[in-house]
Design a protein around this motif. Sequence first.
Motif, short mmCIF file in Angstrom:
data_model
loop_
_atom_site.label_atom_id
_atom_site.label_comp_id
_atom_site.label_asym_id
_atom_site.label_seq_id
_atom_site.Cartn_x
_atom_site.Cartn_y
_atom_site.Cartn_z
N PRO A 91 71.60 26.92 3.40
CA PRO A 91 72.23 28.09 2.78
C PRO A 91 71.83 28.29 1.32
CG PRO A 91 73.82 26.30 3.12
CD PRO A 91 72.56 25.86 3.74
N LEU A 92 71.78 29.58 0.93
CA LEU A 92 71.50 29.91 -0.48
C LEU A 92 72.81 29.83 -1.26
CD1 LEU A 92 69.44 33.21 0.05
CD2 LEU A 92 68.61 30.86 0.03
N GLY A 93 72.73 29.59 -2.54
CA GLY A 93 73.92 29.60 -3.40
C GLY A 93 74.98 28.63 -2.93
N SER A 94 74.54 27.46 -2.41
CA SER A 94 75.47 26.51 -1.79
C SER A 94 75.75 25.29 -2.65
CB SER A 94 74.88 26.05 -0.46
OG SER A 94 73.59 25.48 -0.69
N GLY A 95 74.97 25.11 -3.73
CA GLY A 95 75.11 23.88 -4.53
C GLY A 95 74.38 22.71 -3.91
N LEU A 96 73.47 23.01 -2.98
CA LEU A 96 72.73 21.93 -2.30
C LEU A 96 71.27 21.89 -2.72
CD1 LEU A 96 74.26 22.29 1.27
CD2 LEU A 96 74.78 20.58 -0.47
N GLY A 97 70.95 22.62 -3.79
CA GLY A 97 69.57 22.58 -4.28
C GLY A 97 68.61 23.33 -3.38
N SER A 98 69.04 24.52 -2.94
CA SER A 98 68.22 25.31 -2.02
C SER A 98 66.91 25.75 -2.68
CB SER A 98 69.04 26.51 -1.56
OG SER A 98 68.26 27.43 -0.91
N SER A 99 66.99 26.27 -3.90
CA SER A 99 65.75 26.72 -4.58
C SER A 99 64.85 25.52 -4.87
CB SER A 99 66.08 27.48 -5.86
OG SER A 99 66.98 26.74 -6.66
N ALA A 100 65.46 24.38 -5.19
CA ALA A 100 64.67 23.18 -5.48
C ALA A 100 63.92 22.72 -4.23
CB ALA A 100 65.58 22.06 -5.98
N THR A 174 78.89 12.58 2.71
CA THR A 174 79.41 13.70 3.50
C THR A 174 79.33 14.93 2.62
OG1 THR A 174 81.02 12.21 4.51
CG2 THR A 174 81.42 14.59 4.77
N ILE A 175 78.73 15.99 3.13
CA ILE A 175 78.74 17.25 2.39
C ILE A 175 79.47 18.27 3.25
CG2 ILE A 175 77.32 19.18 1.57
CD1 ILE A 175 75.09 17.16 1.02
N VAL A 176 80.36 19.01 2.63
CA VAL A 176 80.99 20.12 3.36
C VAL A 176 80.69 21.40 2.60
CG1 VAL A 176 83.13 21.09 4.25
CG2 VAL A 176 82.74 18.63 4.36
N HIS A 177 80.04 22.31 3.31
CA HIS A 177 79.64 23.57 2.69
C HIS A 177 80.58 24.69 3.15
CE1 HIS A 177 77.12 27.37 3.08
NE2 HIS A 177 77.41 27.25 1.81
N PRO A 178 81.50 25.13 2.27
CA PRO A 178 82.36 26.26 2.64
C PRO A 178 81.52 27.54 2.61
CG PRO A 178 82.73 25.65 0.34
CD PRO A 178 81.70 24.70 0.88
N GLN A 284 86.86 19.63 6.14
CA GLN A 284 86.73 20.91 6.84
C GLN A 284 88.12 21.47 7.17
OE1 GLN A 284 84.82 20.98 10.85
NE2 GLN A 284 83.50 22.50 9.89
N GLY A 285 89.03 20.56 7.58
CA GLY A 285 90.40 20.97 7.89
C GLY A 285 91.08 21.57 6.66
N GLU A 293 85.70 28.98 6.57
CA GLU A 293 84.89 28.18 7.51
C GLU A 293 83.90 27.33 6.73
OE1 GLU A 293 83.01 30.38 10.59
OE2 GLU A 293 84.82 31.54 10.98
N SER A 294 83.49 26.24 7.33
CA SER A 294 82.58 25.37 6.60
C SER A 294 81.65 24.62 7.56
CB SER A 294 83.37 24.38 5.75
OG SER A 294 84.20 23.59 6.58
N THR A 295 80.59 24.07 7.00
CA THR A 295 79.63 23.26 7.78
C THR A 295 79.60 21.86 7.19
OG1 THR A 295 78.31 25.25 8.05
CG2 THR A 295 77.24 23.18 8.61
N ILE A 296 79.56 20.87 8.08
CA ILE A 296 79.55 19.47 7.64
C ILE A 296 78.14 18.88 7.81
CG2 ILE A 296 80.54 17.17 8.06
CD1 ILE A 296 82.86 18.57 9.53
#
Length: 313
Positions: A91-100, A174-178, A284-285, A293-296
């Motif tokens: 995902p973009l804009g997720s804080g997971l370093g997508s552009s990197a 563990t990463i949870v992406h809302p 996630q709960g 909603e979120s992805t783990i």
Amino acid sequence: MKNSIKVFASASVGNVACGFDVFGFAVEEPGDEVVMRLANEPGVAISKVTGDDGRLPNSSAKNTAGVAVKAFLDHIGSKKGIEIELHKKMPLGSGLGSSAASAVAAVFAANELLGHPLSRKELLPFAMEGERIACGDAHADNVAPSLLGGFVLIRGYDPLDVIKIPTPQDLFCTIVHPHIEIRTEEARKILPKNIPMKDAIQQWANTAGLVTGMMQSDFDLIGRSLQDVVVEPVRAKLIPGFYSVKKAALDAGALGCSISGSGPSMFALSKNGETAEKIGLAMQGAFAQEKIESTIYVSRINEEGPRDLSRNS
Ligand code: HSE
């Protein structure tokens, strides 16, 4: 020499609680893929971008992957033509370093295609140029771990001084992406220009504690050090339910929990895979309570860095 290559580069968790702009680690998934070909026409062209819902620029001068490859080619004085397909698998804009991840996959692929003129560490400044175009600032806490693998300290930017820190083998993330978006540029604008001395003392004690905990496989010390008294309190407001998600992670056995990069994803560390899965469901709960909603994603620290997916195909 090959004419084409397919490379995967992974997501990363920047800051790691106390180390704003100086710590980051790579995870095993998610990540981006780049397919790169040598072209007859000189210059860098982006021929295809998928997985971005049409949101990323196709112009190579504006796309993080294109900018990184152009900076690399200019540096080595190559007039080769390069065609890039960018497949966003995160995902973009997720804080997971997508552009990197895109910039790293691209610059790593170009270096392999051109016969490996530079080492991985030498590629870092070019991947950072991609980051600059994406968010206005060439911070390295996503590009460095994505490129080098593992847990990385960026001790200095001028000159660049990047050090890999060993981590315990059983450490899980563990990463949870809302499913909301935060632009890094905006999340950087709200940060204070100055911080009180007492916060600074606490923060630099925690950074030293975290590195020591990693190097000595001291999980309790890692947990005690995963505290951010500077950035997290300001950015927590951008993430609905932040404190209840964090509590859910800690109650489920996390060593610590904080914002991944500039958010909205949150990460937690733990000492085995089973606990890491349980933490993911608990977080996630807690997001679900906020109707989000979120992805783990659960993985170990990715020590390998980018992967040449065409090697065995
Ligand atoms: N260190 C950067 C920040 C990471 O927190 O702004 C951005 O993903």
